[in-house]
Write an enzyme that holds these catalytic residues in place. Structure first.
Site, PDB file in Angstrom:
ATOM      1  N   CYS A   1      -8.167  -1.469   7.944  1.00 54.72           N
ATOM      2  CA  CYS A   1      -6.979  -1.475   7.490  1.00 54.72           C
ATOM      3  C   CYS A   1      -6.384   0.083   7.193  1.00 54.72           C
ATOM      4  O   CYS A   1      -5.205   0.310   7.683  1.00 54.72           O
ATOM      5  CB  CYS A   1      -6.769  -2.241   6.114  1.00 54.72           C
TER       6      CYS A   1
ATOM      7  N   GLU B   1       0.959  -1.208   0.188  1.00 50.72           N
ATOM      8  CA  GLU B   1       0.019  -0.081   0.071  1.00 50.72           C
ATOM      9  C   GLU B   1       0.866   1.187   0.016  1.00 50.72           C
ATOM     10  O   GLU B   1       1.691   1.532   0.877  1.00 50.72           O
ATOM     11  CB  GLU B   1      -1.043   0.080   1.271  1.00 50.72           C
TER      12      GLU B   1
ATOM     13  N   HIS C   1      -1.342  -5.402   2.076  1.00 50.54           N
ATOM     14  CA  HIS C   1      -2.767  -6.360   1.989  1.00 50.54           C
ATOM     15  C   HIS C   1      -2.552  -7.649   1.324  1.00 50.54           C
ATOM     16  O   HIS C   1      -1.664  -7.612   0.420  1.00 50.54           O
ATOM     17  CB  HIS C   1      -3.908  -5.801   1.152  1.00 50.54           C
TER      18      HIS C   1
HETATM   19  N1  PCA Z   1      -9.175  -6.250   6.135  1.00 45.03           N
HETATM   20  C1  PCA Z   1     -10.063  -5.099   6.206  1.00 45.03           C
HETATM   21  C2  PCA Z   1      -9.865  -4.702   7.700  1.00 45.03           C
HETATM   22  C3  PCA Z   1      -9.422  -6.182   8.335  1.00 45.03           C
HETATM   23  C4  PCA Z   1      -8.798  -6.844   7.384  1.00 45.03           C
HETATM   24  O1  PCA Z   1      -8.102  -7.808   7.287  1.00 45.03           O
HETATM   25  C5  PCA Z   1      -9.670  -3.826   5.337  1.00 45.03           C
HETATM   26  O2  PCA Z   1      -9.236  -4.215   4.343  1.00 45.03           O
HETATM   27  O3  PCA Z   1     -10.019  -2.765   5.691  1.00 45.03           O
END
Ligand code: PCA
Length: 210
Positions: free
Chosen positions: A144, A81, A166
């Site tokens: 997140c 990210e 992610h």
């Molecule tokens: N994914 C979510 C919140 C927790 C997770 O594992 C997100 O992408 O915001």
């Protein structure tokens, strides 16, 4: 840098029994062999509690590097990210029942923070492992992103290397589409190694004792 690495994943949410990020973090932990200590933490999917818990852990552990991770449905590549935005906005409520619509996370905070990871180096290093990876321009508007935003605020203050990654759902979660945990873990481990190498320098060559 001999300060520990802090690696976080999330609890399951949205009715799923597991969270791919926590599975991957556990796999990294299981196979970890240094060169610095690794501390792992599982965060609740809560706008309020997760950033607080993370900030508290950073304060206590004093890590040299923090990588927070979460799962992202619909993705097939690991996402490095690039930017955390000062917005909470998601279609689903968090674990505390909070449904955020176009809210600012920090009323007086900057609009965004950029990742402090060497994204291009990490991208190249993960690519060499063969695991699908990309630089992602949005961590979304859910928990997140909220954790990423707080992480970067804290990291800037305490001069810690930090960023957010992610991982896709596992194939079992994603109806056959996704990424197996060992691949997601390899990507995370490679990101950590790449940042540590940039900070510590290459590992010393083995001494030939013959
Ligand atoms: N994914 C979510 C919140 C927790 C997770 O594992 C997100 O992408 O915001």
């Amino acid at each position: 840098m001999s300060a520990p690495v802090l690696l976080t994943g999330f609890e399951p949410f949205d009715g799923r029994p597991v969270n791919a990020s926590w599975l991957a973090v556990q796999e990294v932990s299981r196979t970890w062999s240094g060169p610095v200590p690794l501390v792992v933490e599982r965060l609740p999917v809560s706008y309020d509690r997760a950033p607080r818990l993370l900030a508290d852990r950073i304060d206590r552990i004093r890590p040299g590097l923090v990588i927070a991770t979460g799962e992202a449905g619909g993705r097939t590549a690991v996402g490095l990210e690039r930017v955390a935005v000062n917005v909470a906005d998601a279609a689903i409520a968090d674990a505390d029942g909070r449904l955020a619509v176009e809210e600012r996370l920090e009323p007086d905070g900057p609009d965004a923070y950029l990742s402090a990871l060497p994204l291009r180096e990490c991208l190249a290093a993960v690519r060499r492992t063969g695991v699908p990876v990309e630089i992602s321009a949005s961590a979304g508007g859910y928990v997140c992103n909220a954790v990423f935003y707080r992480l970067m605020a804290v990291a800037r203050e305490s001069r810690v290397a930090a960023g957010f990654v992610h991982v896709p759902l596992t194939p079992a979660q994603g109806g056959g589409v996704g990424m197996v945990t060992v691949d997601a873990a390899l990507a995370l481990r490679t990101v950590v190694d790449t940042v540590l190498e940039a900070t510590l320098g290459p590992e010393p060559a083995e001494v030939d004792r013959t």
